[in-house]
Design a protein around this motif. Structure first.
Motif, mmCIF file in Angstrom:
data_model
loop_
_atom_site.group_PDB
_atom_site.id
_atom_site.type_symbol
_atom_site.label_atom_id
_atom_site.label_comp_id
_atom_site.label_asym_id
_atom_site.label_seq_id
_atom_site.Cartn_x
_atom_site.Cartn_y
_atom_site.Cartn_z
ATOM 1 N N LEU A 142 45.330 -21.142 -10.480
ATOM 2 C CA LEU A 142 46.129 -22.055 -10.251
ATOM 3 C C LEU A 142 47.219 -21.375 -10.704
ATOM 4 N N LYS A 143 47.310 -20.715 -12.150
ATOM 5 C CA LYS A 143 48.966 -20.378 -12.359
ATOM 6 C C LYS A 143 49.311 -18.823 -11.235
ATOM 7 N N ASP A 144 48.129 -18.075 -11.277
ATOM 8 C CA ASP A 144 48.225 -17.246 -10.603
ATOM 9 C C ASP A 144 48.761 -17.917 -9.114
ATOM 10 N N MET A 145 47.938 -19.040 -8.460
ATOM 11 C CA MET A 145 47.903 -19.113 -7.233
ATOM 12 C C MET A 145 49.007 -19.749 -6.595
ATOM 13 N N LEU A 146 50.142 -20.211 -7.300
ATOM 14 C CA LEU A 146 51.106 -21.497 -7.697
ATOM 15 C C LEU A 146 52.408 -19.642 -7.703
ATOM 16 N N ASP A 147 52.253 -18.515 -8.348
ATOM 17 C CA ASP A 147 53.135 -17.712 -8.565
ATOM 18 C C ASP A 147 53.154 -17.128 -7.273
ATOM 19 N N GLN A 148 51.717 -17.318 -6.451
ATOM 20 C CA GLN A 148 51.813 -16.206 -5.480
ATOM 21 C C GLN A 148 52.122 -16.915 -4.284
ATOM 22 N N ALA A 149 52.417 -17.957 -4.664
ATOM 23 C CA ALA A 149 52.321 -19.387 -2.581
ATOM 24 C C ALA A 149 54.311 -19.083 -3.462
ATOM 25 N N LYS A 150 54.690 -18.785 -4.225
ATOM 26 C CA LYS A 150 56.025 -18.820 -4.844
ATOM 27 C C LYS A 150 56.102 -20.342 -4.994
ATOM 28 N N VAL A 151 55.712 -21.660 -5.042
ATOM 29 C CA VAL A 151 55.882 -22.722 -5.474
ATOM 30 C C VAL A 151 55.841 -22.755 -7.413
ATOM 31 N N ILE A 160 52.925 -28.182 -2.892
ATOM 32 C CA ILE A 160 52.048 -27.637 -1.916
ATOM 33 C C ILE A 160 51.515 -28.321 -0.770
ATOM 34 N N ARG A 161 51.227 -28.988 -0.484
ATOM 35 C CA ARG A 161 50.974 -30.092 1.239
ATOM 36 C C ARG A 161 51.813 -28.763 2.092
ATOM 37 N N GLU A 162 53.672 -29.858 1.707
ATOM 38 C CA GLU A 162 54.166 -28.670 2.348
ATOM 39 C C GLU A 162 54.372 -27.462 2.284
ATOM 40 N N THR A 163 54.626 -26.721 1.117
ATOM 41 C CA THR A 163 54.792 -25.203 1.395
ATOM 42 C C THR A 163 53.282 -24.677 2.064
ATOM 43 N N ALA A 164 51.963 -25.249 1.927
ATOM 44 C CA ALA A 164 50.964 -25.131 2.787
ATOM 45 C C ALA A 164 51.112 -25.006 4.387
ATOM 46 N N ASN A 177 53.321 -18.983 5.762
ATOM 47 C CA ASN A 177 52.311 -18.496 6.169
ATOM 48 C C ASN A 177 51.537 -18.474 4.370
ATOM 49 N N SER A 178 51.740 -19.028 3.698
ATOM 50 C CA SER A 178 50.893 -18.665 2.811
ATOM 51 C C SER A 178 49.988 -19.503 2.604
ATOM 52 N N ILE A 179 48.498 -18.111 2.625
ATOM 53 C CA ILE A 179 47.429 -18.328 1.991
ATOM 54 C C ILE A 179 47.057 -18.858 1.107
ATOM 55 N N GLN A 180 47.828 -18.495 -0.568
ATOM 56 C CA GLN A 180 47.947 -19.517 -1.091
ATOM 57 C C GLN A 180 47.916 -20.835 -1.188
ATOM 58 N N ALA A 181 49.085 -20.844 -0.314
ATOM 59 C CA ALA A 181 49.357 -22.702 -0.554
ATOM 60 C C ALA A 181 48.342 -23.159 0.063
#
Ligand code: 16G
Ligand code: ZN
Length: 528
Positions: A312-321, A390-394, A398-402
């Motif tokens: 989760l930490k990696d995904m949040l970092d990559q999605a810049k959330v 998370i849902r807003e960023t998604a 275009n963040s696939i991670q989000a």
């Protein structure tokens, strides 16, 4: 108001001179033969709680990993939490009232809690697969009907399914559709969306072996598979359908965790990813027997927590959330996992007393709280704000991670620890990383450890503090434990009275299995 309740109570569900019982960490739990009147009264209590909260309340009949002859009951609060503490003592008082006192005790509860009896109620009742469960469930229904409560009989469900149903009902479908079909479709849809079309990735294979503890987990997993299609390939053992299959006997998550060995039916497997759930499917343990050596290796709740938190930490970092993430453990967490979390993951870790209510509560202090007991019970809770972010960023980037994170949120049953949902979460992460189970195990080396039970005259003479890591009474016992621990490299040990059995539990860890065993043994002698 109480005439019918008192009459049916006396004539059909009398306590008589059965011994008193206490609402503990997991509700009431004991020999099924002692529970009929308790069930009846908990039906009534659930109606009162539902009227007070003006929300659906759950009643789950199960004794989880206990032997088949036991049973139990716990109430589920409107948001899926365990019953509020003040009501635990009301439950105890009501369960232990003499048959003649029923009316007075019920009247007291209504008055002290300010319950308006004219309001409607709704109670969701679920049960596990024990032989004693249908009759005991009938006692709960009788209780509910004696006070004209409204009952939704969910039949055989896993504990986490019941929690899910209650939450869906109380959020008017916002969390999902309040049916088992709604549960399967929400989770399986998110699971498939997360993993995409290819069930294989790198060293990850979609094949796994599932030990259903001869209980509800096996039944529900079979139902789940019809929704999951070929996104996963699973062989189910200990499904309770074979002659001689006994619930939790030599199988299930508790057996695997405590005995540190494979369950029956999976002893001979080599190199297969295996998973065990417990008798009501709210705990999950992974394990495998090494391809070459055949040696058993286990991945427990601590492993799941670290795997999930890191991912989760990696995904949040990559999605810049930006959201704060924390892990909640208990004293049973392996020392190596705690070191790994603080030193490698740099994630804050909190330690709380044993029991889901403590972990769940603490996890809510974080935007994203990952909580797991080492025994495999746990989940991840997201604050409303975290989910919205998370849902807003998604949706907006275009963040696939989000987008993946948004799917993952829906794979998770946030209402309570859920063996099957947790397993699917792990399967998502291993798939995303292209990892085999051996890869997962590389993160850190568990310290050898031992759990022991000690029978004593009165377990309650032992009281503890500091999230059960230190003994307060009897005086002097902690000093003795400290002195023993010092003799063992990387030693750690604690003792606590069990909340579910009449025993004191001893836990120890050290550099070798022999040392961990010896430390547990020596600490155990001090407890006698
Ligand atoms: C109950 C708890 C579980 C805990 C276990 C400890 C809930 C729903 N369940 O099963 O979280 O690990 O008790 O049992 O809270 P013990 O007190 O006998 O060690
Ligand atoms: Zn359980």
């Amino acid at each position: 108001m109480w005439a019918e309740a008192v009459k049916v109570g006396k004539e059909q569900h009398a306590k008589g001179d059965l011994k008193d019982i206490q609402y503990g960490t997991a509700g009431f739990r004991t020999d099924a033969k002692l529970l009929d009147h308790v069930m009846y009264r908990m039906g009534i209590l659930a109606v009162l709680r539902s009227k007070l909260k003006q929300a659906a309340i759950g009643v789950m009949l199960t004794a989880s990993h206990n032997q088949e002859k036991d049973n139990g009951v716990k109430l589920v609060d409107p948001k899926g939490e365990m019953l509020e503490q003040t009501w635990e003592s009301l439950a105890t008082t009501l369960a232990n009232a003499k048959d003649d006192e029923l009316e007075t005790v019920l009247e007291d509860i209504v008055k002290s809690q300010g319950i308006d009896l004219s309001l409607p109620s709704s109670v969701f009742v679920g049960r596990d697969t024990r032989q004693s469960s249908p009759a005991l469930a009938q006692a709960v229904l009788d209780g509910i009907q004696s006070v004209e409560g409204c009952v939704i009989d969910c039949g055989i469900v896993s504990t986490p399914q019941l929690h899910y149903l209650v939450v869906c009902q109380n959020t008017k479908g916002e969390y999902g559709e309040a049916s088992t079909k709604g549960y399967y479709s929400k989770i399986s849809k998110a699971f498939k969306a997360f993993r995409g079309n290819n069930p294989v990735n790198g060293k990850y294979s979609p094949k796994l072996m599932f030990d259903g503890a001869n209980g509800v987990g096996a039944q529900k997993m079979k139902e789940f598979l019809t929704f999951l299609g070929d996104s996963i390939q699973m062989e189910i053992v200990n499904d309770g359908t074979q002659p001689g299959d006994v619930l939790n006997a030599d199988c299930g998550a508790d057996f695997v965790k405590v005995q540190q060995t494979s369950p029956k039916g999976l002893k001979e497997t080599r190199g297969e990813r295996c998973v065990s759930v417990d008798g009501d499917a709210d705990r999950v343990i992974y394990f495998y027997n090494d391809k070459e050596s055949g040696q058993f290796a286990m991945l427990d709740g601590d492993r799941i927590a670290t795997l999930v938190a890191e991912f989760l930490k990696d995904m949040l970092d990559q999605a810049k959330v930006s959201l704060n993430l924390g892990i909640v453990q208990t004293a049973y967490a392996n020392g190596s996992s705690t070191n790994y979390i603080t030193q490698k993951l740099n994630v804050p870790v909190a330690c709380v007393p044993t029991g889901v209510k403590h972990l769940h509560h603490k996890a809510q202090d974080f935007d994203i709280g990952v909580y797991f007991e080492a025994n495999g019970h746990g989940t991840i809770v997201f604050s409303d704000a975290a989910q919205a972010k998370i849902r807003e960023t998604a949706a907006s980037s275009n963040s696939i991670q989000a987008q993946k994170l948004a799917h993952l949120v829906d794979v998770i049953n946030q209402t309570v620890g859920d063996a099957i949902s947790d397993m699917l979460l792990v399967e998502c992460i291993l798939h995303a990383k292209g990892w085999s189970i051996e890869d997962w195990r590389q993160a850190y080396q568990d310290l050898p450890n031992r759990q022991m039970k000690v029978r004593v005259a009165d377990r309650n003479v032992i009281s503890t503090t500091d999230a059960e890591r230190k003994v307060v009474t009897p005086k002097g016992l902690q000093d003795e434990i400290d002195a023993l621990v010092k003799k063992f490299p990387q030693g750690r040990s604690f003792v606590r009275p069990s909340g579910t059995e009449d025993v004191v539990r001893v836990y120890s860890e050290s550099d070798t299995q022999d040392n961990a065993d010896q430390l547990a043994y020596e600490v155990g002698l001090k407890v006698h």
